[in-house]
Design a protein around this motif. Sequence first.
Motif, PDB file in Angstrom:
ATOM      1  N   HIS A  26       0.832  -1.205   0.000  1.00 33.42           N
ATOM      2  CA  HIS A  26       0.000   0.000   0.000  1.00 33.42           C
ATOM      3  C   HIS A  26       0.867   1.255   0.000  1.00 33.42           C
ATOM      4  O   HIS A  26       0.510   2.256  -0.628  1.00 33.42           O
ATOM      5  CB  HIS A  26      -0.924   0.002   1.220  1.00 33.42           C
ATOM      6  CG  HIS A  26      -2.183  -0.785   1.015  1.00 33.42           C
ATOM      7  ND1 HIS A  26      -2.205  -2.169   1.050  1.00 33.42           N
ATOM      8  CD2 HIS A  26      -3.466  -0.401   0.751  1.00 33.42           C
ATOM      9  CE1 HIS A  26      -3.432  -2.581   0.837  1.00 33.42           C
ATOM     10  NE2 HIS A  26      -4.214  -1.540   0.640  1.00 33.42           N
ATOM     11  N   CYS A  27       1.997   1.184   0.690  1.00 32.32           N
ATOM     12  CA  CYS A  27       2.931   2.313   0.666  1.00 32.32           C
ATOM     13  C   CYS A  27       3.476   2.524  -0.746  1.00 32.32           C
ATOM     14  O   CYS A  27       3.587   3.659  -1.224  1.00 32.32           O
ATOM     15  CB  CYS A  27       4.073   2.056   1.649  1.00 32.32           C
ATOM     16  SG  CYS A  27       5.336   3.332   1.696  1.00 32.32           S
ATOM     17  N   SER A  28       3.801   1.422  -1.430  1.00 32.30           N
ATOM     18  CA  SER A  28       4.294   1.514  -2.808  1.00 32.30           C
ATOM     19  C   SER A  28       3.226   2.108  -3.720  1.00 32.30           C
ATOM     20  O   SER A  28       3.527   2.942  -4.596  1.00 32.30           O
ATOM     21  CB  SER A  28       4.691   0.117  -3.296  1.00 32.30           C
ATOM     22  OG  SER A  28       5.080   0.143  -4.655  1.00 32.30           O
ATOM     23  N   LEU A  29       1.961   1.719  -3.517  1.00 34.35           N
ATOM     24  CA  LEU A  29       0.868   2.281  -4.309  1.00 34.35           C
ATOM     25  C   LEU A  29       0.717   3.778  -4.052  1.00 34.35           C
ATOM     26  O   LEU A  29       0.533   4.572  -4.989  1.00 34.35           O
ATOM     27  CB  LEU A  29      -0.432   1.554  -3.969  1.00 34.35           C
ATOM     28  CG  LEU A  29      -1.700   2.047  -4.667  1.00 34.35           C
ATOM     29  CD1 LEU A  29      -1.622   1.797  -6.169  1.00 34.35           C
ATOM     30  CD2 LEU A  29      -2.938   1.380  -4.070  1.00 34.35           C
ATOM     31  N   TYR A  30       0.809   4.177  -2.797  1.00 34.62           N
ATOM     32  CA  TYR A  30       0.702   5.594  -2.431  1.00 34.62           C
ATOM     33  C   TYR A  30       1.816   6.406  -3.088  1.00 34.62           C
ATOM     34  O   TYR A  30       1.570   7.455  -3.703  1.00 34.62           O
ATOM     35  CB  TYR A  30       0.769   5.714  -0.910  1.00 34.62           C
ATOM     36  CG  TYR A  30       0.633   7.110  -0.354  1.00 34.62           C
ATOM     37  CD1 TYR A  30      -0.594   7.587   0.085  1.00 34.62           C
ATOM     38  CD2 TYR A  30       1.733   7.958  -0.252  1.00 34.62           C
ATOM     39  CE1 TYR A  30      -0.735   8.859   0.605  1.00 34.62           C
ATOM     40  CE2 TYR A  30       1.607   9.241   0.258  1.00 34.62           C
ATOM     41  CZ  TYR A  30       0.370   9.678   0.693  1.00 34.62           C
ATOM     42  OH  TYR A  30       0.258  10.955   1.218  1.00 34.62           O
ATOM     43  N   ASN A  31       3.055   5.920  -2.977  1.00 32.99           N
ATOM     44  CA  ASN A  31       4.189   6.648  -3.543  1.00 32.99           C
ATOM     45  C   ASN A  31       4.120   6.696  -5.065  1.00 32.99           C
ATOM     46  O   ASN A  31       4.463   7.711  -5.690  1.00 32.99           O
ATOM     47  CB  ASN A  31       5.497   6.003  -3.095  1.00 32.99           C
ATOM     48  CG  ASN A  31       5.784   6.235  -1.624  1.00 32.99           C
ATOM     49  OD1 ASN A  31       5.288   7.185  -1.028  1.00 32.99           O
ATOM     50  ND2 ASN A  31       6.585   5.367  -1.031  1.00 32.99           N
ATOM     51  N   GLY A 108       8.156   6.515   3.624  1.00 29.39           N
ATOM     52  CA  GLY A 108       9.007   5.353   3.794  1.00 29.39           C
ATOM     53  C   GLY A 108       8.188   4.173   4.292  1.00 29.39           C
ATOM     54  O   GLY A 108       7.096   4.339   4.845  1.00 29.39           O
ATOM     55  N   VAL A 109       8.720   2.975   4.117  1.00 31.63           N
ATOM     56  CA  VAL A 109       7.982   1.775   4.523  1.00 31.63           C
ATOM     57  C   VAL A 109       7.668   1.806   6.007  1.00 31.63           C
ATOM     58  O   VAL A 109       6.589   1.387   6.435  1.00 31.63           O
ATOM     59  CB  VAL A 109       8.792   0.513   4.165  1.00 31.63           C
ATOM     60  CG1 VAL A 109       8.092  -0.736   4.685  1.00 31.63           C
ATOM     61  CG2 VAL A 109       8.983   0.416   2.658  1.00 31.63           C
ATOM     62  N   ASN A 110       8.565   2.309   6.819  1.00 32.60           N
ATOM     63  CA  ASN A 110       8.344   2.346   8.260  1.00 32.60           C
ATOM     64  C   ASN A 110       7.519   3.552   8.698  1.00 32.60           C
ATOM     65  O   ASN A 110       7.265   3.722   9.893  1.00 32.60           O
ATOM     66  CB  ASN A 110       9.689   2.355   9.001  1.00 32.60           C
ATOM     67  CG  ASN A 110      10.420   1.036   8.858  1.00 32.60           C
ATOM     68  OD1 ASN A 110       9.800   0.000   8.686  1.00 32.60           O
ATOM     69  ND2 ASN A 110      11.744   1.079   8.898  1.00 32.60           N
ATOM     70  N   TRP A 111       7.130   4.408   7.746  1.00 32.47           N
ATOM     71  CA  TRP A 111       6.320   5.576   8.070  1.00 32.47           C
ATOM     72  C   TRP A 111       4.914   5.461   7.481  1.00 32.47           C
ATOM     73  O   TRP A 111       4.162   6.423   7.459  1.00 32.47           O
ATOM     74  CB  TRP A 111       7.000   6.855   7.559  1.00 32.47           C
ATOM     75  CG  TRP A 111       8.209   7.204   8.354  1.00 32.47           C
ATOM     76  CD1 TRP A 111       9.498   6.841   8.096  1.00 32.47           C
ATOM     77  CD2 TRP A 111       8.263   7.971   9.550  1.00 32.47           C
ATOM     78  NE1 TRP A 111      10.349   7.329   9.047  1.00 32.47           N
ATOM     79  CE2 TRP A 111       9.607   8.042   9.966  1.00 32.47           C
ATOM     80  CE3 TRP A 111       7.307   8.631  10.322  1.00 32.47           C
ATOM     81  CZ2 TRP A 111      10.017   8.724  11.102  1.00 32.47           C
ATOM     82  CZ3 TRP A 111       7.700   9.312  11.449  1.00 32.47           C
ATOM     83  CH2 TRP A 111       9.050   9.349  11.828  1.00 32.47           C
ATOM     84  N   PHE A 112       4.598   4.290   7.003  1.00 36.75           N
ATOM     85  CA  PHE A 112       3.259   4.029   6.473  1.00 36.75           C
ATOM     86  C   PHE A 112       2.677   2.900   7.320  1.00 36.75           C
ATOM     87  O   PHE A 112       2.997   1.733   7.113  1.00 36.75           O
ATOM     88  CB  PHE A 112       3.342   3.632   4.994  1.00 36.75           C
ATOM     89  CG  PHE A 112       2.016   3.676   4.281  1.00 36.75           C
ATOM     90  CD1 PHE A 112       1.643   4.804   3.570  1.00 36.75           C
ATOM     91  CD2 PHE A 112       1.146   2.601   4.322  1.00 36.75           C
ATOM     92  CE1 PHE A 112       0.421   4.850   2.906  1.00 36.75           C
ATOM     93  CE2 PHE A 112      -0.068   2.641   3.675  1.00 36.75           C
ATOM     94  CZ  PHE A 112      -0.432   3.768   2.959  1.00 36.75           C
ATOM     95  N   ASP A 113       1.830   3.234   8.274  1.00 40.84           N
ATOM     96  CA  ASP A 113       1.453   2.279   9.314  1.00 40.84           C
ATOM     97  C   ASP A 113      -0.026   1.920   9.336  1.00 40.84           C
ATOM     98  O   ASP A 113      -0.451   1.177  10.229  1.00 40.84           O
ATOM     99  CB  ASP A 113       1.836   2.836  10.695  1.00 40.84           C
ATOM    100  CG  ASP A 113       3.339   2.959  10.861  1.00 40.84           C
ATOM    101  OD1 ASP A 113       4.057   2.093  10.350  1.00 40.84           O
ATOM    102  OD2 ASP A 113       3.801   3.922  11.494  1.00 40.84           O
ATOM    103  N   THR A 114      -0.838   2.444   8.421  1.00 39.39           N
ATOM    104  CA  THR A 114      -2.277   2.209   8.500  1.00 39.39           C
ATOM    105  C   THR A 114      -2.853   1.871   7.125  1.00 39.39           C
ATOM    106  O   THR A 114      -2.499   2.501   6.131  1.00 39.39           O
ATOM    107  CB  THR A 114      -3.010   3.452   9.052  1.00 39.39           C
ATOM    108  OG1 THR A 114      -2.449   3.804  10.307  1.00 39.39           O
ATOM    109  CG2 THR A 114      -4.497   3.165   9.240  1.00 39.39           C
ATOM    110  N   VAL A 115      -3.710   0.863   7.118  1.00 34.66           N
ATOM    111  CA  VAL A 115      -4.482   0.514   5.929  1.00 34.66           C
ATOM    112  C   VAL A 115      -5.950   0.474   6.340  1.00 34.66           C
ATOM    113  O   VAL A 115      -6.303  -0.155   7.334  1.00 34.66           O
ATOM    114  CB  VAL A 115      -4.055  -0.842   5.343  1.00 34.66           C
ATOM    115  CG1 VAL A 115      -5.033  -1.297   4.266  1.00 34.66           C
ATOM    116  CG2 VAL A 115      -2.657  -0.754   4.770  1.00 34.66           C
TER     117      VAL A 115
END
Length: 404
Positions: A26-31, A108-115
């Motif tokens: 989801h972080c990759s999709l957001y970025n 960053g991967v560690n800064w994306f904590d919610t889905v």
Amino acid sequence: MIRAYKFVMRPTVRQAQALGEMLRDHCSLYNGALQERRDAYRHASKTSIKYGQQSAQLKDIRAFDPERQGRWSFSSQQATLRRLDKAFAAFFRRVKSGEKPGYPRFRGVNWFDTVEFPKDGDGCRWDSTPHDPVTRVRLQGVGHVKVHQHRAVAGRVKTVSVKREGRKWFVVLSAEQVQPEPLPATGLVVGIDLGIANFLADSNGGFVPNPRHGAKSAAKLEAAQQALSRFLRVRRDKRTANHRRAVEKVAKLHRKIRRQRLDHAHKTALDLVRQHDVIAHEDLKIRNMVRRAAPKPDPDKSGAFLPIGASAKTGLNRSIADAGWGVFLTILAAKAESAGREVIAVGPRNTSRQCPECGHTGAENRPTQEKFHCVSCGHTAHADTVGATNVLRAGLVRREAAPA
């Protein structure tokens, strides 16, 4: 009304790994969506891409990458794209109002904590095994995850969110409820004055001590931060095991302090709501109160500045943040609405300088931080109690003047 519930999840090792992969994708999709918007606007055509256009691409993205993007809920991916759209909407709103814009940034991967799953039953299912005494939530691509449900969920579950905090996983529910039954009337009203020496003083002469959670943990936090500062700043994937443990220790202490503040705020607000029908408080502009003191150039010396008490102001700002007034007032308003109580915010101007007996207002009425002594009529009391009394009177006046 909508009420939120937050429960700890107990995933297995494989489920925890899958949850981490879900956040990563989801972080990759957001970025990727953010990069597409940036590139389109940098083009000579100045193209503006909206949520609808990016959402329409999800079907092709999932087909192109079935092992990653195609593995997760379609609606949760739409929610991630809406999250980016809200970030851009807030950015343009700040630009128009003249505020500091704050362009949306890559995560960053560690800064994306919610889905978020926008609808219970679409990619997720709360209480997916009702026949089992153990509560579980089913998440697409992860499975049935155990949940430590410490209280009942009232109402119809609307959204389900998965959140990572450190090494723990939480499920956050929003449930739609009918208006709850109000608490029995007590016939009592109260005004409160928030402070530093005492967390709050009420108009009845009572005080709630300031727990100072941050100050009590300051020594441990300072030691942990000093240990962390000994490591060179490198990318997260380049950190050693000791470096990762030092980072986790600092984060764990911050989370503990935050939970302590929340617990104290909930308990204090609950006591006020249970005992009073009307609660008046100062309408504090906390963001303005904790601003740094502006430097003042010395007119006699070029390049020099006058002393402005910046060190003392920094200490005061730290104490205000440690008290957590904003969190407390938000919780108080929510609990009052649920209990059918009334909360009134009044202007804080001169509440601790005006005599409640004769009405004389002046800075000389407050010779010390705690003592109030009216120079006109001689009335003496604790300054915070005087402030709470004036807040209550102003709140009742506003209540009576409000249209029915």
